[in-house]
Design an enzyme around this catalytic site. Sequence first.
Site, mmCIF file in Angstrom:
data_model
loop_
_atom_site.group_PDB
_atom_site.id
_atom_site.type_symbol
_atom_site.label_atom_id
_atom_site.label_comp_id
_atom_site.label_asym_id
_atom_site.label_seq_id
_atom_site.Cartn_x
_atom_site.Cartn_y
_atom_site.Cartn_z
ATOM 1 N N ARG A 112 -9.170 0.701 9.032
ATOM 2 C CA ARG A 112 -8.679 -0.622 9.410
ATOM 3 C C ARG A 112 -9.632 -1.372 10.309
ATOM 4 O O ARG A 112 -9.360 -2.513 10.678
ATOM 5 C CB ARG A 112 -7.360 -0.432 10.150
ATOM 6 C CG ARG A 112 -6.154 -1.067 9.490
ATOM 7 C CD ARG A 112 -4.961 -0.644 10.314
ATOM 8 N NE ARG A 112 -3.792 -1.404 10.109
ATOM 9 C CZ ARG A 112 -2.764 -1.005 9.346
ATOM 10 N NH1 ARG A 112 -2.835 0.101 8.657
ATOM 11 N NH2 ARG A 112 -1.688 -1.731 9.288
ATOM 12 N N LYS A 146 0.828 -1.208 0.000
ATOM 13 C CA LYS A 146 0.000 0.000 0.000
ATOM 14 C C LYS A 146 0.865 1.262 0.000
ATOM 15 O O LYS A 146 0.615 2.198 -0.741
ATOM 16 C CB LYS A 146 -0.933 0.022 1.226
ATOM 17 C CG LYS A 146 -1.879 -1.165 1.295
ATOM 18 C CD LYS A 146 -2.824 -1.057 2.484
ATOM 19 C CE LYS A 146 -2.136 -1.061 3.839
ATOM 20 N NZ LYS A 146 -1.561 -2.358 4.235
ATOM 21 N N ARG A 164 0.207 -8.947 13.341
ATOM 22 C CA ARG A 164 -0.397 -7.953 12.447
ATOM 23 C C ARG A 164 -1.347 -8.633 11.456
ATOM 24 O O ARG A 164 -2.401 -8.097 11.132
ATOM 25 C CB ARG A 164 0.693 -7.170 11.704
ATOM 26 C CG ARG A 164 1.374 -6.144 12.605
ATOM 27 C CD ARG A 164 2.732 -5.729 12.083
ATOM 28 N NE ARG A 164 2.688 -4.996 10.850
ATOM 29 C CZ ARG A 164 3.753 -4.768 10.071
ATOM 30 N NH1 ARG A 164 4.932 -5.246 10.441
ATOM 31 N NH2 ARG A 164 3.634 -4.091 8.968
ATOM 32 N N ARG A 216 12.356 -2.417 10.924
ATOM 33 C CA ARG A 216 11.312 -1.754 11.705
ATOM 34 C C ARG A 216 10.918 -2.679 12.844
ATOM 35 O O ARG A 216 10.812 -3.884 12.652
ATOM 36 C CB ARG A 216 10.112 -1.504 10.779
ATOM 37 C CG ARG A 216 9.475 -0.167 10.983
ATOM 38 C CD ARG A 216 8.497 0.117 9.879
ATOM 39 N NE ARG A 216 7.205 -0.521 10.119
ATOM 40 C CZ ARG A 216 6.145 -0.369 9.327
ATOM 41 N NH1 ARG A 216 6.239 0.375 8.254
ATOM 42 N NH2 ARG A 216 5.006 -0.969 9.599
HETATM 43 P P1 ADP Z 1 1.330 -2.131 7.738
HETATM 44 O O1 ADP Z 1 0.169 -1.732 6.849
HETATM 45 O O2 ADP Z 1 2.464 -2.701 6.949
HETATM 46 O O3 ADP Z 1 0.922 -2.963 8.931
HETATM 47 P P2 ADP Z 1 1.475 0.529 8.835
HETATM 48 O O4 ADP Z 1 2.670 1.401 8.808
HETATM 49 O O5 ADP Z 1 0.269 0.947 8.020
HETATM 50 O O6 ADP Z 1 2.005 -0.883 8.373
HETATM 51 O O7 ADP Z 1 0.944 0.325 10.340
HETATM 52 C C1 ADP Z 1 1.821 0.002 11.389
HETATM 53 C C2 ADP Z 1 1.031 -0.096 12.711
HETATM 54 O O8 ADP Z 1 0.419 1.195 12.997
HETATM 55 C C3 ADP Z 1 -0.131 -1.075 12.743
HETATM 56 O O9 ADP Z 1 0.287 -2.401 13.025
HETATM 57 C C4 ADP Z 1 -1.002 -0.465 13.861
HETATM 58 O O10 ADP Z 1 -0.484 -0.747 15.158
HETATM 59 C C5 ADP Z 1 -0.858 1.030 13.627
HETATM 60 N N1 ADP Z 1 -1.894 1.556 12.723
HETATM 61 C C6 ADP Z 1 -1.696 2.045 11.461
HETATM 62 N N2 ADP Z 1 -2.862 2.445 10.920
HETATM 63 C C7 ADP Z 1 -3.828 2.188 11.848
HETATM 64 C C8 ADP Z 1 -5.244 2.359 11.890
HETATM 65 N N3 ADP Z 1 -5.918 2.872 10.844
HETATM 66 N N4 ADP Z 1 -5.903 1.984 13.018
HETATM 67 C C9 ADP Z 1 -5.256 1.481 14.068
HETATM 68 N N5 ADP Z 1 -3.913 1.263 14.109
HETATM 69 C C10 ADP Z 1 -3.203 1.618 13.007
#
Ligand code: ADP
Length: 242
Positions: A97, A17, A179, A168
């Site tokens: 999400r 994404k 996740r 990371r």
């Molecule tokens: P990925 O999509 O690869 O898991 P992100 O950088 O989008 O990586 O997200 C990393 C972390 O940030 C998630 O595992 C979560 O803990 C938090 N996070 C990101 N976006 C959201 C969201 N919309 N709602 C809740 N937690 C979020």
Amino acid sequence: MNSRPCLILFGPPGSGKGTQAKLLRQILGMAHISTGDMLRERVARANDDPGDELGRAVANVMQSGALVSDELVNRMVEDRIAQPDAANGFILDGYPRTVAQAELLDCVLRREHIRAVVIHLKVDYNVIIARLSGRRQCPNCGALYSLSPNSPAVSEVCDYDGSRLIVRDDDREEVVVERLKAYDLQTAPVLAFLRGAGYPCYDVQGEGRAPQAIAREIEELLHKEFASDEIERRPEGAPGQA
Ligand code: ADP
């Protein structure tokens, strides 16, 4: 109908994404709204401020692979959508999400007369685990690399600013598994919600070809949904928005 476009990039962690959002931001000049990046910035600020308990709580949730509270994320996104650089349209990366987030987004989109299209990036979970455990990040500018096909020119060094790359915190295999569980339980149902609410949803294969080829397919789908004056291709090489 003329309105600012919204592209919702949907898919499991590691489905690409962020990579697609960065490519499409450059091609189409839409703002890139990544809740993951915004939360990491929030955590980085907390590291400089020992009194910032909320920032530390967010860091702990992210390191466990769970999701941050809907209330915090919804507030962050609503503020971000109102920023001037989102006036020509925006790409949502990592949001919504949960169904509660999707409900809030649906209200905001209807209130602001914003039309949205959902792109679902499909990638096999075994590919995701291999991708994320081989992923490296620049601790300074946030650029992401993988062992292939996006490896840095000099091994373990950021192409943009020369910083030494890191893994990371949440890309460790045991956290990736958490996740993916959170995705299955809390995020996957969001797609059915968005379909039911009437948003056009397209499945796009997110593996087995270059990111540029995937971005072209998404761009073609957007051209089917939006008039050409709603999404305009930028001249080649024009700078993207931050
Ligand atoms: P990925 O999509 O690869 O898991 P992100 O950088 O989008 O990586 O997200 C990393 C972390 O940030 C998630 O595992 C979560 O803990 C938090 N996070 C990101 N976006 C959201 C969201 N919309 N709602 C809740 N937690 C979020």
